[in-house]
Design an enzyme around this catalytic site. Structure first.
Site, PDB file in Angstrom:
ATOM      1  N   PRO A 287      12.342  32.287   1.120  1.00 34.34           N
ATOM      2  CG  PRO A 287      12.208  34.008   1.823  1.00 34.34           C
ATOM      3  CD  PRO A 287      13.117  33.023   2.468  1.00 34.34           C
ATOM      4  CG  ASP A 463      16.479  33.765   0.312  1.00 35.21           C
ATOM      5  OD1 ASP A 463      15.889  34.705   0.229  1.00 35.21           O
ATOM      6  OD2 ASP A 463      17.895  34.277   0.869  1.00 35.21           O
ATOM      7  CG  HIS A 464      10.198  37.813  -2.288  1.00 31.31           C
ATOM      8  ND1 HIS A 464      11.175  38.864  -2.895  1.00 31.31           N
ATOM      9  CD2 HIS A 464       9.088  37.313  -2.094  1.00 31.31           C
ATOM     10  CE1 HIS A 464       9.932  39.533  -3.434  1.00 31.31           C
ATOM     11  NE2 HIS A 464       9.460  38.513  -3.395  1.00 31.31           N
ATOM     12  NE  ARG A 465      16.211  34.447   3.671  1.00 30.28           N
ATOM     13  CZ  ARG A 465      17.166  33.278   4.556  1.00 30.28           C
ATOM     14  NH1 ARG A 465      16.770  33.240   5.553  1.00 30.28           N
ATOM     15  NH2 ARG A 465      17.974  32.702   3.324  1.00 30.28           N
ATOM     16  CB  VAL A 467      16.445  38.586  -4.128  1.00 32.83           C
ATOM     17  CG1 VAL A 467      16.260  38.990  -5.708  1.00 32.83           C
ATOM     18  CG2 VAL A 467      17.925  38.709  -4.255  1.00 32.83           C
TER      19      VAL A 467
END
Length: 493
Positions: A287, A463-465, A467
């Site tokens: 994401p 990467d929003h998983r 960060v």
């Protein structure tokens, strides 16, 4: 690693080697030998292109070429035989003479069988084997060396992460007769579509390589009887967009389609295929979130000019990318959580205690992202040297597969195209990528007054998983703060 086998006591087979790094196939770009030619141990016999780079392959024994199993432009799987060599008479001076050879040596038969021959032999020998490729050397016209030095000057722009600048003016001499002109597969296809004989084209690329512009220039005079210069503008638009995102192969035929053709289909392979697969995997797996910040880099630009005069940087390229890279490395040291990877299989976050800094570069072969190993441990002069070597190698098409593996974070400089900012897609296996926009003189409030300052916009995709917004903002904020006040490189480092 075995790349050759014995079929009889007199004939040896040379197979496509295991290129490693997950690569299972390679495209034969060019053969430097033909059936009947004499070859010696270590002689380069062909050039192949994997999804990562172009590789010259040397033959590991002496003998006479019996058969080329694949034509140029053919994609060959690892382990397939690409060339057979008669070794019964060693490296005999006369290719046709092979007294000791039994019935397996008929010279005429090979010439009939090679209906499919024109193949190439890809071997994992790194990029650009020795300079033992005497035949290829002979093809290089003197003007190519002059162009190479001009290209070296132009590398400055590519050092910022992207494509090659326009090629220099065409020299007066064409490739010598009796030698095969140097040109990449897309250019050969373009010439074939336009009915242009490459032997008649004057090369302008580095080392005497024929470019798509050369082909357009050659066909232009024939397109208009009296007004030869008229067709020239048609080729201009093609040269400009090509380096931006897609390989030249995707665009050149479109502008050069003859007659009533309305579409051109380009096979997806090599670097383009690898890039497409990587980008799709990344975009639909991680994401993405992108944040932006506009910053005054006037002081950084002044420091760049000062470092150019510093003896410690003598012989090294010093440009904004050097300080931007160092700023990102410092930001990662202050925020180590961003230098990580998501392990889906084990449901773990892998924190990296080293930084392999990737630099996105658009080359004539397409987009590649070689990285500087352990960039975090390098001094500023060492980093400058590593950046210079990375760009020079990429420009020459000699980047090894290993140089493009193991990256942890990447920088892409879209500013070289005059673009202000962008939303870059993560390199697979990484959690962040920094986009650097064009540095422009703009009105800026400085010390309470509006003054012209050098300003740029930075964009950080992550990467929003693993960060979150806070961590991503801190990293981007630290990079911006360092570029605004470069002295922080010392205080924060």
């Amino acid at each position: 690693m075995t790349t050759m086998t014995d079929t009889t006591a007199a004939v040896r087979e040379f197979k496509m080697p295991d290129v490693g790094e997950g690569l299972t196939e390679a495209e034969i770009l060019k053969w430097y030998v033909a059936a009947g030619d004499t070859v010696t141990d270590g002689q380069v016999v062909c050039e192949v292109e994997t999804a990562k780079a172009a590789v010259e392959l040397p033959i590991p024994f002496d003998g006479t070429v019996r058969e080329l199993r694949f034509a140029e432009g053919t994609t060959v799987d690892v382990g397939q035989v690409i060339i057979t060599v008669d070794v019964s008479g060693g490296a005999a001076p006369a290719p046709a003479a092979a007294p000791p050879a039994p019935a397996a040596e008929p010279e005429p038969a090979p010439s009939a069988e090679p209906a499919a021959p024109s193949g190439r032999q890809p071997v994992l020998v790194g990029y650009g084997v020795a300079e033992s490729s005497t035949k290829r050397r002979a093809r290089k016209p003197v003007p190519g060396q002059a162009e190479a030095s001009l290209a070296a000057a132009a590398v400055q722009a590519e050092l910022n992460g992207h494509s090659a600048p326009p090629v220099p003016e065409a020299p007066e001499a064409a490739a010598p007769a009796g030698t095969r002109p140097l040109a990449k597969p897309p250019v050969r296809k373009l010439a074939k579509d336009l009915g242009v004989d490459l032997a008649t084209v004057t090369p302008t690329g580095p080392d005497g390589v024929i470019t798509r512009e050369d082909v357009h220039a050659a066909v232009a005079p024939a397109s208009a009887s009296a007004s030869a210069p008229a067709p020239a503008p048609a080729s201009a638009p093609v040269a400009a967009p090509a380096p931006v995102a897609a390989p030249a192969a995707v665009q050149e035929p479109v502008a050069a389609v003859a007659g009533d053709a309305r579409e051109t289909r380009i096979p997806v392979k090599g670097v383009r295929k690898a890039t497409a697969q990587a980008m799709v995997a990344s975009a639909f797996t991680a994401p993405h979130v992108t944040e932006f910040v506009t910053v005054d880099v006037t002081r950084t630009m002044k420091l760049v000019e000062e470092l150019k005069q510093d003896r410690a940087f003598e012989g090294l390229r010093v440009n904004p990318l050097l300080l931007i890279s160092k700023a990102l490395l410092v930001a990662i040291r202050r925020n180590p959580g961003v230098n990580a990877a998501w392990d889906e299989a084990n449901q773990e976050i892998v924190r990296k205690h080293y930084v392999n800094l990737g630099i996105a570069a658009a080359t004539p072969r397409g987009l590649i992202v070689p990285n500087i190993k352990d960039a975090h441990a390098k001094t500023l002069p060492e980093l400058a040297g590593a950046l210079g070597e990375l760009v020079s190698t990429a420009r020459e098409g000699k980047t090894s597969p290993g140089a493009m593996q193991g990256g942890t974070v990447t920088i892409t400089n879209i500013g070289v195209f005059g673009i202000d900012t962008g939303t870059p897609i993560l390199n697979p296996g990484e959690s962040a990528i920094l986009a650097v926009g064009a540095i422009k003189l703009q009105p800026w409030v400085h010390k309470g007054k509006v003054k012209p300052r050098q300003v740029t916009t930075l964009g950080l995709s992550f990467d929003h998983r693993l960060v979150d917004g806070e961590l991503g903002s801190k990293v981007l904020g630290d990079v911006a703060a360092i570029l605004e006040q470069p002295k922080r490189l010392m205080t924060w480092a």
